[in-house]
Design a protein around this motif. Structure first.
Motif, PDB file in Angstrom:
ATOM      1  N   ASP A  88       0.839  -1.200   0.000  1.00  0.00           N
ATOM      2  CA  ASP A  88       0.000   0.000   0.000  1.00  0.00           C
ATOM      3  C   ASP A  88       0.877   1.254   0.000  1.00  0.00           C
ATOM      4  OD1 ASP A  88      -2.160  -1.698   0.126  1.00  0.00           O
ATOM      5  OD2 ASP A  88      -2.762  -1.145   2.161  1.00  0.00           O
ATOM      6  N   CYS A  89       0.347   2.311  -0.578  1.00  0.00           N
ATOM      7  CA  CYS A  89       0.997   3.632  -0.608  1.00  0.00           C
ATOM      8  C   CYS A  89       2.380   3.594  -1.258  1.00  0.00           C
ATOM      9  CB  CYS A  89       1.081   4.217   0.805  1.00  0.00           C
ATOM     10  SG  CYS A  89      -0.525   4.434   1.586  1.00  0.00           S
ATOM     11  N   SER A  90       2.525   2.839  -2.340  1.00  0.00           N
ATOM     12  CA  SER A  90       3.823   2.683  -3.008  1.00  0.00           C
ATOM     13  C   SER A  90       4.031   3.589  -4.206  1.00  0.00           C
ATOM     14  CB  SER A  90       3.972   1.237  -3.504  1.00  0.00           C
ATOM     15  OG  SER A  90       3.962   0.336  -2.444  1.00  0.00           O
ATOM     16  N   TYR A  91       2.952   4.097  -4.802  1.00  0.00           N
ATOM     17  CA  TYR A  91       3.070   4.787  -6.081  1.00  0.00           C
ATOM     18  C   TYR A  91       2.544   6.210  -6.024  1.00  0.00           C
ATOM     19  CZ  TYR A  91       4.394   0.376  -8.097  1.00  0.00           C
ATOM     20  OH  TYR A  91       5.072  -0.777  -8.380  1.00  0.00           O
ATOM     21  N   VAL A 114      -6.657   2.390  -5.476  1.00  0.00           N
ATOM     22  CA  VAL A 114      -6.421   3.559  -4.627  1.00  0.00           C
ATOM     23  C   VAL A 114      -5.488   3.211  -3.460  1.00  0.00           C
ATOM     24  CG1 VAL A 114      -7.559   5.150  -3.020  1.00  0.00           C
ATOM     25  CG2 VAL A 114      -8.529   4.757  -5.290  1.00  0.00           C
ATOM     26  N   LYS A 115      -5.561   1.996  -2.953  1.00  0.00           N
ATOM     27  CA  LYS A 115      -4.732   1.602  -1.807  1.00  0.00           C
ATOM     28  C   LYS A 115      -3.234   1.693  -2.088  1.00  0.00           C
ATOM     29  CE  LYS A 115      -7.909  -1.443   0.617  1.00  0.00           C
ATOM     30  NZ  LYS A 115      -8.139  -2.814   1.100  1.00  0.00           N
ATOM     31  N   VAL A 116      -2.819   1.460  -3.326  1.00  0.00           N
ATOM     32  CA  VAL A 116      -1.384   1.464  -3.616  1.00  0.00           C
ATOM     33  C   VAL A 116      -0.847   2.850  -3.955  1.00  0.00           C
ATOM     34  CG1 VAL A 116      -1.408  -0.966  -4.300  1.00  0.00           C
ATOM     35  CG2 VAL A 116      -1.614   0.803  -6.061  1.00  0.00           C
ATOM     36  N   ILE A 117      -1.717   3.863  -3.935  1.00  0.00           N
ATOM     37  CA  ILE A 117      -1.300   5.243  -4.227  1.00  0.00           C
ATOM     38  C   ILE A 117      -0.867   5.929  -2.936  1.00  0.00           C
ATOM     39  CG2 ILE A 117      -2.029   7.477  -5.141  1.00  0.00           C
ATOM     40  CD1 ILE A 117      -4.189   5.951  -6.730  1.00  0.00           C
ATOM     41  N   ASN A 151     -13.677  10.601   2.092  1.00  0.00           N
ATOM     42  CA  ASN A 151     -12.479  11.439   2.088  1.00  0.00           C
ATOM     43  C   ASN A 151     -11.197  10.649   1.844  1.00  0.00           C
ATOM     44  OD1 ASN A 151     -13.654  14.012   2.462  1.00  0.00           O
ATOM     45  ND2 ASN A 151     -14.031  13.477   4.606  1.00  0.00           N
ATOM     46  N   VAL A 152     -11.285   9.662   0.960  1.00  0.00           N
ATOM     47  CA  VAL A 152     -10.117   8.894   0.562  1.00  0.00           C
ATOM     48  C   VAL A 152      -9.497   9.511  -0.693  1.00  0.00           C
ATOM     49  CG1 VAL A 152      -9.307   6.617  -0.215  1.00  0.00           C
ATOM     50  CG2 VAL A 152     -11.039   6.781   1.593  1.00  0.00           C
ATOM     51  N   ILE A 153     -10.361   9.948  -1.610  1.00  0.00           N
ATOM     52  CA  ILE A 153      -9.910  10.595  -2.843  1.00  0.00           C
ATOM     53  C   ILE A 153     -10.764  11.829  -3.100  1.00  0.00           C
ATOM     54  CG2 ILE A 153      -9.035   8.496  -3.947  1.00  0.00           C
ATOM     55  CD1 ILE A 153     -11.656   8.374  -5.595  1.00  0.00           C
TER      56      ILE A 153
END
Length: 181
Positions: A88-91, A114-117, A151-153
Motif C-alpha cells: 500500500d501507498c507505493s506509487y 487507490v490503496k497502492v497510491i 475522504n479517501v480521494i
C-alpha cells in the motif's frame, strides 16, 4: 468495440500530465499494462520517472517487457476486492488506460487501485460511453463516489473526449483524475 485503443490512452495521458509530478523519483503503476502501449506513450511524452506494470496475461507482458519502458512487471489478475501483491501507498501515479471497462476489470477494483497510491498521488483512468458500458460506468462511479464521500480521494478533473462515431452513434472517452487525500 471493447477498448479505447491508443486514441483514448494518449488523450488520457495528456490530461494526466497536468497532475503528474514528473521527476526521476516519481513512481507510476500501469494497471492492465498489456503490451506496454500506455508506458510507451508516457515515455514518448517525456515522463522522467519509473513505470511498473501489472497484467494477468503473460504473453502480453512479454511484449511489454520487450519495449524496455518498465522497471518491473507483475503478473496478477485483478479481481476487485482481492488485494494487489503490491505494498500500500507505493506509487505516486496509478494509471488504468482502457482497463476499467465492462469485461475487463471489475468496477469495485478501483478500491484496490487507490490503496497502492501514496497520499497526494493520483489515479487516472479512462472509460467509454456507449450503451454496452453504461451500467458498468454507473457502478464504477458509485464506487468512486463512496471513496470521495469517505475522504479517501477527491476528483481533480473529468474530461470528455470524442472517440468516434457520428450523430447519435457518437462514442466518447471519459478521463478521470482523482487525488488520494
Amino acid at each position: 468495440m471493447n477498448s479505447l485503443n491508443g486514441v483514448g490512452n494518449a488523450n488520457m495521458m495528456k490530461v494526466a500530465f497536468e497532475f503528474i509530478r514528473n521527476c526521476e523519483s516519481s513512481l507510476m503503476l500501469d494497471i492492465g499494462a498489456g503490451t506496454g502501449r500506455n508506458a510507451r506513450i508516457c515515455k514518448d511524452m517525456s515522463y522522467k520517472g519509473h513505470i511498473d506494470g501489472i497484467d494477468m496475461n503473460s504473453k502480453m507482458l512479454e511484449v511489454a517487457k520487450s519495449k524496455a519502458v518498465y522497471r518491473k512487471l507483475f503478473r496478477q489478475p485483478i479481481h476487485g476486492d482481492d488485494p494487489l501483491s503490491i505494498e500500500d501507498c507505493s506509487y505516486d501515479v496509478v494509471t488504468a488506460a482502457s482497463a476499467l471497462l465492462m469485461n475487463h476489470l471489475p468496477a469495485r477494483s478501483i478500491r484496490q487501485l487507490v490503496k497502492v497510491i501514496r497520499h497526494g498521488g493520483i489515479l487516472v483512468f479512462n472509460s467509454r460511453s456507449g450503451l454496452e458500458n453504461r451500467k458498468y460506468l454507473e457502478v464504477l462511479m458509485g464506487y468512486a463516489d463512496e471513496l470521495i464521500t469517505a475522504n479517501v480521494i477527491k476528483l481533480e478533473k473529468k474530461e470528455v473526449i470524442l472517440y468516434g462515431g457520428v450523430g447519435e452513434g457518437k462514442i466518447y472517452a471519459y478521463v478521470w483524475v482523482h487525488r488520494k487525500i
